[in-house]
Design a protein around this motif. Structure first.
Motif, short mmCIF file in Angstrom:
data_model
loop_
_atom_site.label_atom_id
_atom_site.label_comp_id
_atom_site.label_asym_id
_atom_site.label_seq_id
_atom_site.Cartn_x
_atom_site.Cartn_y
_atom_site.Cartn_z
N PRO A 94 -6.09 -12.07 -15.33
CA PRO A 94 -5.11 -11.05 -14.89
C PRO A 94 -5.53 -9.68 -15.42
CG PRO A 94 -4.30 -12.17 -16.84
CD PRO A 94 -5.61 -12.84 -16.48
N GLU A 95 -4.77 -8.68 -15.10
CA GLU A 95 -4.95 -7.35 -15.68
C GLU A 95 -4.63 -7.43 -17.17
OE1 GLU A 95 -5.91 -4.39 -14.20
OE2 GLU A 95 -6.39 -5.66 -12.47
N ARG A 96 -5.23 -6.56 -17.95
CA ARG A 96 -4.91 -6.49 -19.37
C ARG A 96 -3.40 -6.26 -19.54
NH1 ARG A 96 -7.25 -1.91 -21.89
NH2 ARG A 96 -6.89 -2.89 -23.88
N GLY A 97 -2.83 -6.93 -20.53
CA GLY A 97 -1.40 -6.79 -20.80
C GLY A 97 -0.53 -7.78 -20.04
N GLN A 98 -1.14 -8.61 -19.20
CA GLN A 98 -0.40 -9.59 -18.41
C GLN A 98 -0.48 -10.97 -19.06
OE1 GLN A 98 1.56 -8.65 -15.74
NE2 GLN A 98 0.96 -6.68 -16.63
N PRO A 99 0.45 -11.88 -18.72
CA PRO A 99 0.45 -13.22 -19.32
C PRO A 99 -0.83 -14.01 -19.00
CG PRO A 99 2.53 -12.78 -18.21
CD PRO A 99 1.60 -11.66 -17.83
N VAL A 103 -0.55 -12.93 -24.17
CA VAL A 103 -0.82 -11.72 -23.40
C VAL A 103 -2.32 -11.44 -23.44
CG1 VAL A 103 -0.40 -9.23 -23.23
CG2 VAL A 103 1.45 -10.76 -23.91
N LEU A 152 -0.22 -1.96 -24.06
CA LEU A 152 -0.26 -3.26 -23.38
C LEU A 152 0.42 -4.38 -24.16
CD1 LEU A 152 -3.95 -3.09 -22.16
CD2 LEU A 152 -1.87 -2.48 -20.90
#
Length: 158
Positions: free
Chosen positions: A15-20, A25, A108
């Motif tokens: 996922p994008e950085r900061g996403q589960p 995270v 993030l």
């Protein structure tokens, strides 16, 4: 008992950085021992001393490999290291702690700023590294000091 944790992640599924990701995270991609990895900040917070003051733990002085450091700490009797491994994670190394700080600086992840956080990198028989997530300072403290630890997970990227 150790929780069964995800063992790898596909590059296409990051996922994008900061996403589960994998119970935490996603912080960033990085290289460790020639393998690209995904660093994941777990939600758990541990507290306690790093280990026994005056005892140098062989294998717990890697600047980059927090999992190897944490395993060595646990084998030497560190309670917080054992707890981190039981969660399917490890205490971040100096490098991993700085990568987590960079994610915090980028907005993030959220981290407590009112206590120092243990890192798994040992400085000597008496001292180990910590990070201050308020301003990102990396320092050293006595192994007997009560600090927090935020476990991370590091998964190879395929």
């Amino acid at each position: 008992m150790t929780k069964q944790a995800q063992q790898t992640v596909l590059a296409a599924e990051l996922p994008e950085r900061g996403q589960p990701l994998a119970g935490g995270v996603f912080v960033t991609r990085y290289w460790l021992n020639g393998i690209e990895r995904a660093l994941i900040l777990l939600p758990d917070e541990l507290s306690g001393p790093w280990g026994e003051y005056g005892v140098k733990i062989e294998g717990a002085d890697s600047y980059s490999d927090g999992e190897a450091n944490t395993r060595a700490m646990a084998e030497a009797g560190s309670v917080i290291a054992t707890k981190a491994l039981d969660l399917g994670g490890h205490i971040p190394s100096c490098l991993e702690g700085q990568l987590v700080m960079a994610a915090k600086a980028d907005g993030l992840v959220e981290l407590r700023e009112d206590h120092y956080h243990h890192l798994s990198t040992q400085r000597s028989a008496y001292l180990a590294y910590y990070v201050d997530f308020e301003d990102g300072w990396l320092g050293i403290s006595g192994k007997y000091d009560e600090c927090l630890a935020r476990p991370v997970r590091s998964l190879p990227i395929q």
